[in-house]
Structure formats: structure tokens, C-alpha cells
Design a protein around this motif. Sequence first.
Motif, PDB file in Angstrom:
ATOM      1  N   GLN A   5       0.955  -1.237   0.128  1.00 28.80           N
ATOM      2  CA  GLN A   5      -0.015  -0.006  -0.010  1.00 28.80           C
ATOM      3  C   GLN A   5       0.863   1.333   0.161  1.00 28.80           C
ATOM      4  O   GLN A   5       0.522   2.103  -0.697  1.00 28.80           O
ATOM      5  CB  GLN A   5      -0.958   0.050   1.047  1.00 28.80           C
ATOM      6  CG  GLN A   5      -2.002   1.027   1.346  1.00 28.80           C
ATOM      7  CD  GLN A   5      -3.006   0.878   2.303  1.00 28.80           C
ATOM      8  OE1 GLN A   5      -2.695   0.175   3.374  1.00 28.80           O
ATOM      9  NE2 GLN A   5      -3.872   1.865   2.522  1.00 28.80           N
ATOM     10  N   THR A   8       2.713   1.646  -3.407  1.00 28.63           N
ATOM     11  CA  THR A   8       1.751   2.006  -4.504  1.00 28.63           C
ATOM     12  C   THR A   8       1.293   3.328  -4.392  1.00 28.63           C
ATOM     13  O   THR A   8       1.107   4.044  -5.411  1.00 28.63           O
ATOM     14  CB  THR A   8       0.367   0.984  -4.243  1.00 28.63           C
ATOM     15  OG1 THR A   8       0.736   0.051  -4.367  1.00 28.63           O
ATOM     16  CG2 THR A   8      -0.611   1.489  -5.286  1.00 28.63           C
ATOM     17  N   LYS A   9       1.122   3.892  -3.151  1.00 24.99           N
ATOM     18  CA  LYS A   9       0.912   5.183  -2.841  1.00 24.99           C
ATOM     19  C   LYS A   9       2.076   6.265  -3.336  1.00 24.99           C
ATOM     20  O   LYS A   9       1.776   7.225  -4.016  1.00 24.99           O
ATOM     21  CB  LYS A   9       0.544   5.296  -1.210  1.00 24.99           C
ATOM     22  CG  LYS A   9       0.225   6.911  -1.192  1.00 24.99           C
ATOM     23  CD  LYS A   9      -0.045   7.118   0.372  1.00 24.99           C
ATOM     24  CE  LYS A   9      -0.277   8.574   0.759  1.00 24.99           C
ATOM     25  NZ  LYS A   9      -0.206   8.886   2.084  1.00 24.99           N
ATOM     26  N   ASN A  14      -2.970   2.550  -7.564  1.00 25.45           N
ATOM     27  CA  ASN A  14      -4.403   2.368  -7.025  1.00 25.45           C
ATOM     28  C   ASN A  14      -4.071   0.859  -6.161  1.00 25.45           C
ATOM     29  O   ASN A  14      -3.449   0.062  -6.736  1.00 25.45           O
ATOM     30  CB  ASN A  14      -5.531   2.240  -7.732  1.00 25.45           C
ATOM     31  CG  ASN A  14      -5.812   3.449  -8.511  1.00 25.45           C
ATOM     32  OD1 ASN A  14      -5.713   4.374  -7.957  1.00 25.45           O
ATOM     33  ND2 ASN A  14      -6.212   3.410  -9.752  1.00 25.45           N
ATOM     34  N   TYR A  15      -4.620   1.193  -4.976  1.00 26.36           N
ATOM     35  CA  TYR A  15      -4.406  -0.196  -4.021  1.00 26.36           C
ATOM     36  C   TYR A  15      -5.720  -0.803  -4.001  1.00 26.36           C
ATOM     37  O   TYR A  15      -6.811  -0.100  -3.602  1.00 26.36           O
ATOM     38  CB  TYR A  15      -3.912   0.296  -2.658  1.00 26.36           C
ATOM     39  CG  TYR A  15      -3.581  -0.667  -1.562  1.00 26.36           C
ATOM     40  CD1 TYR A  15      -2.589  -1.586  -1.786  1.00 26.36           C
ATOM     41  CD2 TYR A  15      -4.637  -0.796  -0.681  1.00 26.36           C
ATOM     42  CE1 TYR A  15      -2.575  -2.448  -0.582  1.00 26.36           C
ATOM     43  CE2 TYR A  15      -4.486  -1.896   0.314  1.00 26.36           C
ATOM     44  CZ  TYR A  15      -3.459  -2.561   0.249  1.00 26.36           C
ATOM     45  OH  TYR A  15      -3.150  -3.811   1.004  1.00 26.36           O
ATOM     46  N   SER A  35      -3.889  -8.619  -1.287  1.00 26.45           N
ATOM     47  CA  SER A  35      -3.710  -7.134  -1.834  1.00 26.45           C
ATOM     48  C   SER A  35      -2.967  -7.128  -2.766  1.00 26.45           C
ATOM     49  O   SER A  35      -2.059  -7.843  -3.251  1.00 26.45           O
ATOM     50  CB  SER A  35      -3.602  -6.466  -0.608  1.00 26.45           C
ATOM     51  OG  SER A  35      -2.297  -6.668  -0.061  1.00 26.45           O
ATOM     52  N   TYR A  36      -3.144  -5.894  -3.398  1.00 30.22           N
ATOM     53  CA  TYR A  36      -2.497  -5.609  -4.850  1.00 30.22           C
ATOM     54  C   TYR A  36      -2.450  -4.331  -5.014  1.00 30.22           C
ATOM     55  O   TYR A  36      -3.532  -3.601  -4.856  1.00 30.22           O
ATOM     56  CB  TYR A  36      -2.699  -6.529  -5.939  1.00 30.22           C
ATOM     57  CG  TYR A  36      -3.795  -6.211  -6.713  1.00 30.22           C
ATOM     58  CD1 TYR A  36      -3.939  -5.436  -7.906  1.00 30.22           C
ATOM     59  CD2 TYR A  36      -5.115  -6.769  -6.484  1.00 30.22           C
ATOM     60  CE1 TYR A  36      -5.038  -5.002  -8.521  1.00 30.22           C
ATOM     61  CE2 TYR A  36      -6.256  -6.477  -7.009  1.00 30.22           C
ATOM     62  CZ  TYR A  36      -6.342  -5.734  -8.195  1.00 30.22           C
ATOM     63  OH  TYR A  36      -7.324  -5.405  -8.923  1.00 30.22           O
ATOM     64  N   GLY A  37      -1.181  -3.681  -5.563  1.00 26.49           N
ATOM     65  CA  GLY A  37      -1.210  -2.514  -5.944  1.00 26.49           C
ATOM     66  C   GLY A  37      -1.278  -2.405  -7.683  1.00 26.49           C
ATOM     67  O   GLY A  37      -0.490  -3.306  -8.246  1.00 26.49           O
ATOM     68  N   LYS A  47       1.499  -4.844 -11.560  1.00 23.46           N
ATOM     69  CA  LYS A  47       0.885  -5.096 -10.265  1.00 23.46           C
ATOM     70  C   LYS A  47       1.567  -5.735  -9.391  1.00 23.46           C
ATOM     71  O   LYS A  47       2.616  -6.427  -9.738  1.00 23.46           O
ATOM     72  CB  LYS A  47      -0.358  -6.083 -10.713  1.00 23.46           C
ATOM     73  CG  LYS A  47      -1.570  -5.567 -11.391  1.00 23.46           C
ATOM     74  CD  LYS A  47      -2.665  -6.639 -11.650  1.00 23.46           C
ATOM     75  CE  LYS A  47      -3.826  -6.252 -12.161  1.00 23.46           C
ATOM     76  NZ  LYS A  47      -4.917  -7.250 -12.407  1.00 23.46           N
TER      77      LYS A  47
END
Length: 191
Positions: A5, A8-9, A14-15, A35-37, A47
Motif C-alpha cells: 500500500q 503503491t501510494k 491504486n491499491y 492485496s495488490y497495487g 501489479k
Amino acid sequence: MNIVQELTKDLGGNYYQDDQKKGYTPGGTFISKNSYGLIKKENYSIKIYCFENMGIRAVNTIDGSPFKITLIIPFALKKEQSIFPRSFFQKIISRTPTSNNTLSNHAKTVLKKYSLKGNKELTNYILNDSFLTEILPNHILYITTKIENDISILNLRPNESVTTTIELNRLYSIIDRLGEVIFKHRFILKK
């Protein structure tokens, strides 16, 4: 905030996070929250997956790195590519073309440590890229290609501990550079 997260930020992506899933096995309870970004570039997407197991595992179960970084290219490559560490026996019995004077010392180190199979053109571009040849020997990675219809998917799986955003960002930079190299030479590499 977990490292996927956070990265990705930082990269402007987008997370996404799945709901918690719970299952029971003879080895114990399996609880996962994947989870994935998603980072969209101009010419391709990346990704970053985290397959998080929060449950109790059996003693003899092997845990690898929970991360996988996927490069999605909007065209099909001519051939699949695989990059994986050479085994002890491969190092002994195989002849590595390290006497080639056109290769840099870093590229020769990559050939000593990794087996590059499949797409010969892509292998040449990787060995001639100074960033990739400097960074690949510092990691233990498995990179495989899957070609589906009109897209190519390159999966990078580390076989090492990744605990910080900085370490995950280094792996991201490898797959990002691969994307740049492939897209730069797309007219030669695609079907």
C-alpha cells in the motif's frame, strides 16, 4: 499501512485489498487477506501482489516470499522468457559464454548466476542493459512469461526476504526497467 500500500501510494497507483478468507486444512487454519497495487504506465501496467497468510501453518510447509510483481504488456511477444538462478549442478556442467568480449563484466556475472531461456532477442537486450545487469546479480529472482491472446505477462517472484518498502521498490524497479526495454524494442520482440 502495509508495504504494498505504501509503495503503491508513493508510485501514484491504486491499491486494492480482498476480504479476509478463512479455510481449514489438516495442517491448521488458513487465513488470508490478499492485496495488490496497480501502477499504470504510459505503455504498460505493473501489479504488485501480496499473498498474506495470517493463519497457522503446518511445520513442514515451506513459506516463500508473499510478493509477486507482474508486468502486463499490451502485445504478444514472439517467445516466452524465463530467468531463474542456476543450480549447483548447472553451474558445474554448463558452459557459460563468459569469454564473449562484447559483454560487460556485469553481464558475465548475470550469466554465471542466472539461466536465461527462451527469447534470445530479449536475452540480448537484457544483457546489454547496464541497469539490469548491475542489479540482477544482487537478488535471487524467478521471472517467467505467459503469453495470452494479445498480451504478455511477466511475473517476478523473489526468493528472498522482502520486509521494507525500499526492498520492494528495488524489485519494482527491475520489472519496470524490463517493461521499458521490451517496449523500446517492441517491433523486434512482438509477433
